[in-house]
Design a protein around this motif. Structure first.
Motif, short mmCIF file in Angstrom:
data_model
loop_
_atom_site.label_atom_id
_atom_site.label_comp_id
_atom_site.label_asym_id
_atom_site.label_seq_id
_atom_site.Cartn_x
_atom_site.Cartn_y
_atom_site.Cartn_z
N ASP A 42 0.83 -1.20 0.00
CA ASP A 42 0.00 0.00 0.00
C ASP A 42 0.87 1.25 0.00
N ASP A 61 -4.65 -6.87 -4.87
CA ASP A 61 -5.49 -6.16 -3.89
C ASP A 61 -4.96 -4.76 -3.63
N ARG A 74 -6.79 -1.14 -4.27
CA ARG A 74 -6.94 -0.11 -3.23
C ARG A 74 -6.33 1.21 -3.66
#
Length: 285
Positions: A63, A92, A96
């Motif tokens: 992230d 994923d 995001r």
């Protein structure tokens, strides 16, 4: 300017992809190198490239690495058997981060390939589709370097070992595949496309051995073995049993045409013919 992240940036394909991006005019400040070990990326930082540390098994690090990134060259991981989970984490994180494009390096005809190595690629392609992340699939055939990387041993023993029979492989150089990856993330119109990528001229391992002989001046012959005998030879040469099994079974797939590509996609993407086998061998001898 569009910010482009390259995973596996200190690996062989990753470094070549970064080179290709810079050659296409992308400013170093707009290239992000995702690495696991910053110490191995000091040369990239020296070139003005942003280096971010992240691990496919650490979602939080992914992230942080993907923050502010527009496009991703997602080079498949090297840990066979663990890639489905690792790659899911990357997918994923890309979702995001709302990245606008992921270019994933898959394998030839991943959706139907008999190769054991295709299983994790197929799972990753399915994960990207399920996530709804804009994607371009780069289904790569073999690297010529898979063979030329063994030249010292081939020349020492005068033999190229395999279990591919007269099967033809559309191998191309890593640099050719890297150029294709750079092309699809620096141009528009590739989202949703699938490219089956391979060299313009396929060859047998016997033809490869003949080219090594011609370029080196040392007689090298192709020795065709059974899959079991080839696996045993690889283990005897020091390869882990799982990796030896993957290579031997891949040769069996090669024999059946699993790595033959006749689309011309690679040369079209890079805007030139792919590197001839003779040139690749000559550069490695």
């Amino acid at each position: 300017m569009t910010t482009i992240l390259v995973t596996g940036a200190t690996g062989q394909l990753g470094r070549l992809t970064i080179d290709a991006l810079l050659e296409r005019g992308v400013a170093p400040a707009n290239v992000v190198a995702l690495v696991r070990d910053r110490a191995k990326a000091t040369d990239l930082e020296t070139r003005g490239i942003t280096v971010r540390v992240g691990d496919f098994e650490d979602p939080a690090s992914l992230d942080a690495a993907l923050a502010g990134v527009d496009r991703v060259v997602f080079i498949s991981g090297s840990e066979v058997g663990r890639r489905a989970t690792q790659h899911q984490n990357v997918v994923d994180a890309a979702k995001r981060a709302s990245v606008e494009l992921v270019a994933y390096t898959s394998i030839v005809r991943a959706d139907s390939s008999p190769l054991g190595l295709a299983v994790e690629h197929r799972a990753t392609e399915e994960a990207l589709a399920a996530a709804g992340v804009p994607t371009v699939l780069l289904r790569n055939s073999w690297y010529i370097e898979n063979y030329t990387g063994q030249l010292a041993t081939q020349l020492e023993h005068g033999a190229v070992l395999g279990a591919a029979g007269e099967g033809r492989v559309s191998a191309a150089t890593r640099a050719d595949f890297a150029e294709a990856a750079a092309a699809v993330v620096t141009e528009d119109g590739h989202a949703g496309r699938t490219y089956e990528l391979g060299g313009d001229t396929a060859f047998t391992l016997g033809e490869y051995a003949a080219e090594v002989s011609a370029q080196s001046g040392t007689e090298v012959a192709y020795r065709d073995l059974s899959v079991d005998d080839y696996r045993t030879a690889l283990v005897g040469a020091g390869l882990p049993e799982g990796y030896a099994e993957a290579l031997a079974s891949s040769d069996d797939g090669l024999k059946q045409g699993a790595l033959l590509v006749e689309t011309g996609d690679l040369s079209r993407l890079i805007g030139r013919p792919t590197t001839p086998l003779a040139d690749a061998v000559r550069a490695a001898v």
